[in-house]
Write a protein that holds these residues in place. Structure first.
Motif, short mmCIF file in Angstrom:
data_model
loop_
_atom_site.label_atom_id
_atom_site.label_comp_id
_atom_site.label_asym_id
_atom_site.label_seq_id
_atom_site.Cartn_x
_atom_site.Cartn_y
_atom_site.Cartn_z
N VAL A 58 0.85 -1.19 0.00
CA VAL A 58 0.00 0.00 0.00
C VAL A 58 0.89 1.25 0.00
O VAL A 58 1.74 1.41 0.88
CB VAL A 58 -0.92 0.02 1.24
N PHE A 59 0.68 2.12 -0.99
CA PHE A 59 1.42 3.38 -1.11
C PHE A 59 0.45 4.54 -0.94
O PHE A 59 -0.63 4.52 -1.52
CB PHE A 59 2.04 3.53 -2.50
N PHE A 60 0.83 5.54 -0.17
CA PHE A 60 0.03 6.74 -0.01
C PHE A 60 0.79 7.94 -0.56
O PHE A 60 1.99 8.06 -0.36
CB PHE A 60 -0.25 7.02 1.48
N SER A 61 0.06 8.84 -1.25
CA SER A 61 0.65 10.13 -1.65
C SER A 61 -0.41 11.21 -1.44
O SER A 61 -1.59 11.00 -1.72
CB SER A 61 1.14 10.10 -3.09
N CYS A 62 0.04 12.35 -0.93
CA CYS A 62 -0.87 13.45 -0.61
C CYS A 62 -1.03 14.32 -1.85
O CYS A 62 -0.05 14.88 -2.36
CB CYS A 62 -0.34 14.26 0.56
N LEU A 63 -2.26 14.45 -2.33
CA LEU A 63 -2.53 15.28 -3.51
C LEU A 63 -2.59 16.76 -3.17
O LEU A 63 -2.25 17.59 -3.98
CB LEU A 63 -3.86 14.83 -4.15
N SER A 64 -3.01 17.08 -1.94
CA SER A 64 -3.14 18.48 -1.54
C SER A 64 -1.82 19.07 -1.07
O SER A 64 -1.68 20.29 -0.99
CB SER A 64 -4.21 18.63 -0.47
N ASP A 65 -0.83 18.24 -0.76
CA ASP A 65 0.50 18.70 -0.34
C ASP A 65 1.54 17.68 -0.82
O ASP A 65 1.90 16.76 -0.08
CB ASP A 65 0.57 18.86 1.17
N PRO A 66 2.03 17.82 -2.07
CA PRO A 66 2.96 16.83 -2.63
C PRO A 66 4.26 16.63 -1.84
O PRO A 66 4.90 15.60 -1.98
CB PRO A 66 3.27 17.39 -4.02
N ASP A 67 4.63 17.60 -1.00
CA ASP A 67 5.84 17.45 -0.19
C ASP A 67 5.62 16.52 1.00
O ASP A 67 6.57 16.05 1.61
CB ASP A 67 6.32 18.81 0.32
N LEU A 68 4.37 16.25 1.33
CA LEU A 68 4.05 15.39 2.45
C LEU A 68 4.15 13.93 2.02
O LEU A 68 3.48 13.48 1.11
CB LEU A 68 2.63 15.68 2.94
N LYS A 69 5.02 13.19 2.64
CA LYS A 69 5.25 11.78 2.30
C LYS A 69 4.61 10.89 3.36
O LYS A 69 4.51 11.26 4.52
CB LYS A 69 6.75 11.46 2.21
N HIS A 70 4.23 9.70 2.94
CA HIS A 70 3.68 8.73 3.89
C HIS A 70 4.30 7.38 3.59
O HIS A 70 4.64 7.09 2.44
CB HIS A 70 2.16 8.68 3.79
N HIS A 71 4.42 6.58 4.59
CA HIS A 71 5.11 5.30 4.47
C HIS A 71 4.34 4.28 3.63
O HIS A 71 3.17 4.43 3.34
CB HIS A 71 5.40 4.74 5.86
N ILE A 72 5.03 3.26 3.26
CA ILE A 72 4.48 2.12 2.53
C ILE A 72 4.11 1.05 3.56
O ILE A 72 4.86 0.82 4.50
CB ILE A 72 5.49 1.56 1.53
N GLN A 73 2.96 0.44 3.38
CA GLN A 73 2.53 -0.63 4.29
C GLN A 73 2.42 -1.94 3.52
O GLN A 73 2.07 -1.94 2.35
CB GLN A 73 1.15 -0.30 4.88
N PHE A 74 2.72 -3.03 4.18
CA PHE A 74 2.51 -4.36 3.64
C PHE A 74 1.43 -5.01 4.49
O PHE A 74 1.61 -5.18 5.70
CB PHE A 74 3.80 -5.18 3.69
#
Length: 81
Positions: free
Chosen positions: A16-32
């Motif tokens: 599972v990959f997350f990316s923030c559309l409203s703030d592209p600089d905001l990163k989120h981790h990958i989950q398995f």
């Protein structure tokens, strides 16, 4: 608890990959994660900041690769499931 729920026809193990559309600089981790035996998959999003997000699920089943992409909103004080 804030979460996203997906239903598959069979059990899956997903990346599972997350990316923030409203703030592209905001990163989120990958989950398995693994679904339940009935194919239901619940992804907790309690630690994801407010905003517009894209989630991408990748998995392999029966020797084939699959990918699913969805967008969702996390609103201040909202309870999602």
């Amino acid at each position: 608890m804030k979460s996203l729920t997906f239903c598959f026809d069979h059990p899956v193990a997903v990346k599972v990959f997350f990316s923030c559309l409203s703030d592209p600089d905001l990163k989120h981790h990958i989950q398995f994660l693994r679904s339940n035996e009935d194919g239901s998959l619940v992804i907790p999003i309690v630690d994801i900041p407010d905003g517009s997000w894209k989630v991408v699920l990748e998995w392999n089943y029966d020797g084939r690769d699959f990918c699913m992409e969805r967008t969702f909103e996390v609103l201040p004080g909202a309870i999602m499931s």
